[in-house]
Design an enzyme around this catalytic site. Structure first.
Site, PDB file in Angstrom:
ATOM      1  N   SER A   1      10.287  38.661 -16.456  1.00  0.00           N
ATOM      2  CA  SER A   1       9.905  39.824 -17.268  1.00  0.00           C
ATOM      3  C   SER A   1       9.907  39.463 -18.759  1.00  0.00           C
ATOM      4  O   SER A   1       9.732  40.311 -19.614  1.00  0.00           O
ATOM      5  CB  SER A   1      10.888  40.986 -17.021  1.00  0.00           C
ATOM      6  OG  SER A   1      12.164  40.621 -17.515  1.00  0.00           O
TER       7      SER A   1
ATOM      8  N   ASP B   1       9.333  37.305 -22.521  1.00  0.00           N
ATOM      9  CA  ASP B   1       8.271  37.099 -23.485  1.00  0.00           C
ATOM     10  C   ASP B   1       7.476  35.811 -23.213  1.00  0.00           C
ATOM     11  O   ASP B   1       6.253  35.790 -23.292  1.00  0.00           O
ATOM     12  CB  ASP B   1       8.975  37.038 -24.868  1.00  0.00           C
ATOM     13  CG  ASP B   1       8.001  36.853 -25.967  1.00  0.00           C
ATOM     14  OD1 ASP B   1       7.102  37.701 -26.073  1.00  0.00           O
ATOM     15  OD2 ASP B   1       8.134  35.865 -26.727  1.00  0.00           O
TER      16      ASP B   1
ATOM     17  N   ASP C   1      20.245  39.277 -10.246  1.00  0.00           N
ATOM     18  CA  ASP C   1      21.358  38.994 -11.144  1.00  0.00           C
ATOM     19  C   ASP C   1      21.701  37.529 -10.909  1.00  0.00           C
ATOM     20  O   ASP C   1      22.129  37.151  -9.806  1.00  0.00           O
ATOM     21  CB  ASP C   1      22.526  39.921 -10.765  1.00  0.00           C
ATOM     22  CG  ASP C   1      23.815  39.523 -11.455  1.00  0.00           C
ATOM     23  OD1 ASP C   1      23.820  38.503 -12.175  1.00  0.00           O
ATOM     24  OD2 ASP C   1      24.815  40.238 -11.259  1.00  0.00           O
TER      25      ASP C   1
ATOM     26  N   LYS D   1      13.488  24.852 -23.314  1.00  0.00           N
ATOM     27  CA  LYS D   1      14.464  24.493 -24.316  1.00  0.00           C
ATOM     28  C   LYS D   1      15.225  25.740 -24.755  1.00  0.00           C
ATOM     29  O   LYS D   1      14.731  26.834 -24.509  1.00  0.00           O
ATOM     30  CB  LYS D   1      13.791  23.807 -25.499  1.00  0.00           C
ATOM     31  CG  LYS D   1      12.782  24.697 -26.225  1.00  0.00           C
ATOM     32  CD  LYS D   1      12.496  24.237 -27.613  1.00  0.00           C
ATOM     33  CE  LYS D   1      13.519  24.729 -28.574  1.00  0.00           C
ATOM     34  NZ  LYS D   1      13.047  25.421 -29.762  1.00  0.00           N
TER      35      LYS D   1
ATOM     36  N   ASP E   1       8.918  20.385 -23.598  1.00  0.00           N
ATOM     37  CA  ASP E   1       8.846  20.424 -25.056  1.00  0.00           C
ATOM     38  C   ASP E   1       7.384  20.737 -25.342  1.00  0.00           C
ATOM     39  O   ASP E   1       6.515  19.877 -25.141  1.00  0.00           O
ATOM     40  CB  ASP E   1       9.230  19.073 -25.661  1.00  0.00           C
ATOM     41  CG  ASP E   1       9.248  19.150 -27.173  1.00  0.00           C
ATOM     42  OD1 ASP E   1       8.306  19.747 -27.751  1.00  0.00           O
ATOM     43  OD2 ASP E   1      10.182  18.633 -27.783  1.00  0.00           O
ATOM     44  N   HIS E   2       7.102  21.954 -25.773  1.00  0.00           N
ATOM     45  CA  HIS E   2       5.690  22.353 -25.804  1.00  0.00           C
ATOM     46  C   HIS E   2       4.869  21.550 -26.813  1.00  0.00           C
ATOM     47  O   HIS E   2       3.650  21.507 -26.716  1.00  0.00           O
ATOM     48  CB  HIS E   2       5.527  23.866 -26.017  1.00  0.00           C
ATOM     49  CG  HIS E   2       5.791  24.332 -27.412  1.00  0.00           C
ATOM     50  ND1 HIS E   2       7.043  24.485 -27.930  1.00  0.00           N
ATOM     51  CD2 HIS E   2       4.942  24.680 -28.408  1.00  0.00           C
ATOM     52  CE1 HIS E   2       6.957  24.913 -29.181  1.00  0.00           C
ATOM     53  NE2 HIS E   2       5.686  25.044 -29.501  1.00  0.00           N
TER      54      HIS E   2
ATOM     55  N   ASP F   1      16.736  23.419 -33.660  1.00  0.00           N
ATOM     56  CA  ASP F   1      15.564  24.186 -33.217  1.00  0.00           C
ATOM     57  C   ASP F   1      14.283  23.341 -33.232  1.00  0.00           C
ATOM     58  O   ASP F   1      13.416  23.523 -32.388  1.00  0.00           O
ATOM     59  CB  ASP F   1      15.407  25.414 -34.129  1.00  0.00           C
ATOM     60  CG  ASP F   1      14.353  26.387 -33.630  1.00  0.00           C
ATOM     61  OD1 ASP F   1      14.416  26.751 -32.440  1.00  0.00           O
ATOM     62  OD2 ASP F   1      13.468  26.776 -34.424  1.00  0.00           O
TER      63      ASP F   1
ATOM     64  N   HIS G   1      11.104  18.719 -30.978  1.00  0.00           N
ATOM     65  CA  HIS G   1       9.707  18.472 -31.358  1.00  0.00           C
ATOM     66  C   HIS G   1       9.540  17.267 -32.292  1.00  0.00           C
ATOM     67  O   HIS G   1       8.706  16.402 -32.067  1.00  0.00           O
ATOM     68  CB  HIS G   1       9.112  19.709 -32.032  1.00  0.00           C
ATOM     69  CG  HIS G   1       9.367  20.987 -31.284  1.00  0.00           C
ATOM     70  ND1 HIS G   1       9.302  21.073 -29.919  1.00  0.00           N
ATOM     71  CD2 HIS G   1       9.687  22.236 -31.710  1.00  0.00           C
ATOM     72  CE1 HIS G   1       9.567  22.322 -29.538  1.00  0.00           C
ATOM     73  NE2 HIS G   1       9.807  23.050 -30.612  1.00  0.00           N
TER      74      HIS G   1
ATOM     75  N   LYS H   1      11.403  27.045 -42.250  1.00  0.00           N
ATOM     76  CA  LYS H   1      10.829  28.383 -42.144  1.00  0.00           C
ATOM     77  C   LYS H   1      10.462  28.840 -43.558  1.00  0.00           C
ATOM     78  O   LYS H   1      11.031  28.361 -44.546  1.00  0.00           O
ATOM     79  CB  LYS H   1      11.860  29.362 -41.571  1.00  0.00           C
ATOM     80  CG  LYS H   1      12.391  28.977 -40.187  1.00  0.00           C
ATOM     81  CD  LYS H   1      11.487  29.481 -39.097  1.00  0.00           C
ATOM     82  CE  LYS H   1      12.068  29.215 -37.717  1.00  0.00           C
ATOM     83  NZ  LYS H   1      11.050  29.264 -36.667  1.00  0.00           N
TER      84      LYS H   1
END
Ligand code: BG6
Length: 482
Positions: A14, A16, A87, A149, A178-179, A236, A241, A337
């Protein structure tokens, strides 16, 4: 290869990621015939959805990604989806899941093949993997596990997770995603290096002065403050990456283009990774945090971020190997970022030669990964009037039509799992080395925190802190992407 039968179980059905990436990718693989009548997908998550509701979600996800599609195809595709409210800590639920999987296997003739996809909160990865083992969820055909990841938060936790996973899967059955390894120009690094004799002969420590890898993002942490504050740019983006890109840039030529041989070459390189000590981290790394503007929050005021946080939203540093074609060559990286724009690029700087024309610009080779897929090379030549030299770019790039055909990374990687090609996934031995490096940097930063040294604040929407030029070993060097 077409019509590969399998029951796929997605933990996090379910979520994202499933919505944005996995369902559209599976639909395209269905349109291409990789999966046909003999597949079923079980989405599991806590929410009490029905099969029909999941099918609606899948249809919406496909429309959001592709716009208009053939509705008959989509309905046929969605009919293969089933939902089980689950669960992850309840043993009984695995029993129900096992039964559903074998019923669907029979219904769709899936030959006992199973693909398990861990696409939910990483803290549950280990528990799920253990229950797949103790409740014998694996099928009688092939069994493969896809893991999203982050794979651990440091070496110790990654080792624990790996052990849990390996209780029911061997290394060849584990596909750690690892996209970035699904991106067109990342996949083009090896062909660029090894299918061009001209580049191949130059790609070594005698000719390359340094390489610079930039992963800049325009966005801040958005709604992910809770996760990000525990992670930071190093875990991150660098641990996965950036390291994967660097490995492709610095690895020796594999003896063959099989997944096995490519991993052998990567591991040989990574065994010689130089792990920085505290002094090296203090000298060669820069960590930053974005400051605010009149309309945007500074990092420490973002929702779910500790107001005293020392978590870095920017890091610059370098990686070096003792062996391989680039032994001793600094490979600089930076990521952050709230930088000027979304830009992922690699700049390879060739050593300057003594020239009849005096001081000439370095030859640089640039691989742009995002937002455009292209490669270009800077050449020096004469100006029409003569006298001065000028610098021109030579491009390798796609037409708009070709660019539109570049598949999403997820589609490529999920296809690879179906066809059992692990080239573009992370092996444990690689991951272990990446974590060793990251742990060393984090430990040094921890000491800095204790001594009251904080990340530098940088103004948003530029290229990070001005201090990031300090990472260069040769003070004459600078970032090519300015
Ligand atoms: C993810 C990070 O792995 O990669 C995110 O968790 C980051 O923080 C994202 O935004 C960047 O991916 P891409 O493909 O948009 O460059």
């Amino acid at each position: 290869m077409n019509n590969i039968p399998a029951v796929m179980i997605i933990f996090g059905g379910s979520g994202d990621l499933a919505h944005r990436k996995i369902y559209p990718a599976l639909f395209n693989l269905y349109r291409q015939g990789l999966i046909q009548d003999n597949f079923a997908v079980i989405g599991t998550a806590r929410r009490p959805w029905s099969h029909d509701y999941l099918r609606e979600v899948v249809s919406t996800a496909v429309h959001e990604f592709f716009g208009e599609v053939n509705e008959d195809d989509l309905a046929a595709f969605a009919s293969h989806f089933y939902y089980q409210s689950h669960d992850v800590t309840s043993v009984d639920h695995y029993k129900t899941l096992k039964k559903l999987a074998s019923d669907l296997d029979e219904k769709y003739a899936c030959q006992g093949n199973r693909i398990f996809y861990l696409a939910m909160a990483p803290s549950f990865f280990g528990t799920i993997a253990e229950h797949i083992a103790d409740q014998h969820l694996t099928g009688t055909g092939f069994n493969r596990l896809i893991v999203e990841k982050p794979f651990g938060t440091d070496l110790a936790s990654a080792q624990v997770l790996n052990k849990q996973i390996r209780s029911s899967f061997n290394e060849e059955q584990v596909f750690r995603i690892d996209h970035y390894l699904g991106k067109e120009m990342v996949q083009n690094i090896l062909p660029l290096r090894f299918a061009n004799p001209m580049i191949k002969v130059l790609w070594n420590k005698d000719n390359i002065k340094n390489i610079q890898v930039t992963l800049a993002e325009r966005l801040g942490v958005e709604a992910r403050g809770g996760y990000y504050d525990q992670s930071g740019a190093m875990r991150d983006m660098v641990q996965n990456h950036i390291f994967q890109i660097i490995t492709l840039l610095a690895m020796p030529e594999p003896s063959r283009l099989t997944d096995q041989e490519i991993h052998v070459a990567k591991e040989a390189l990574l065994d010689s990774l130089v792990i920085p000590d505290e002094a090296a981290v203090a000298r060669d790394f820069v960590r930053g945090q974005y400051a605010g503007t009149e309309t945007t929050f500074e990092y420490v005021k973002e929702p779910n971020v500790d107001p005293d946080s020392n978590t870095e939203t920017f890091v610059a540093g370098h990686v070096e190997f003792k062996h391989g074609p680039l032994a001793g060559v600094p490979i600089y990286f930076r990521t952050g970022k709230e930088m000027r724009e979304k830009k992922t690029r690699i700049d390879v700087v060739f050593k300057g030669q003594r020239s009849l024309y005096g001081q000439v610009a370095d030859n640089t080779l640039t691989i742009e990964v995002d937002p455009t897929d292209q490669i270009y090379f800077h050449l020096n030549g004469k100006t029409i009037q003569g006298g001065d030299l000028r610098k021109e770019k030579i491009y390798y790039r796609f037409s708009d039509e070709e660019q539109a055909k570049v598949p999403d990374g997820y589609e490529r990687l999920i296809r690879d799992v179906f066809v059992n090609d692990s080239t573009n996934f992370t092996r444990w031995n690689e991951l272990r080395q990446y974590w060793k490096f990251v742990d060393a940097v984090e430990a040094a930063w921890q000491k800095q925190n204790e001594a009251g040294v904080k990340p530098v604040k940088y103004p948003p929407y530029l290229l990070g802190p001005a201090e990031s030029k300090q990472v260069f070993q040769d003070p004459g060097d600078s970032w090519i992407y300015k």
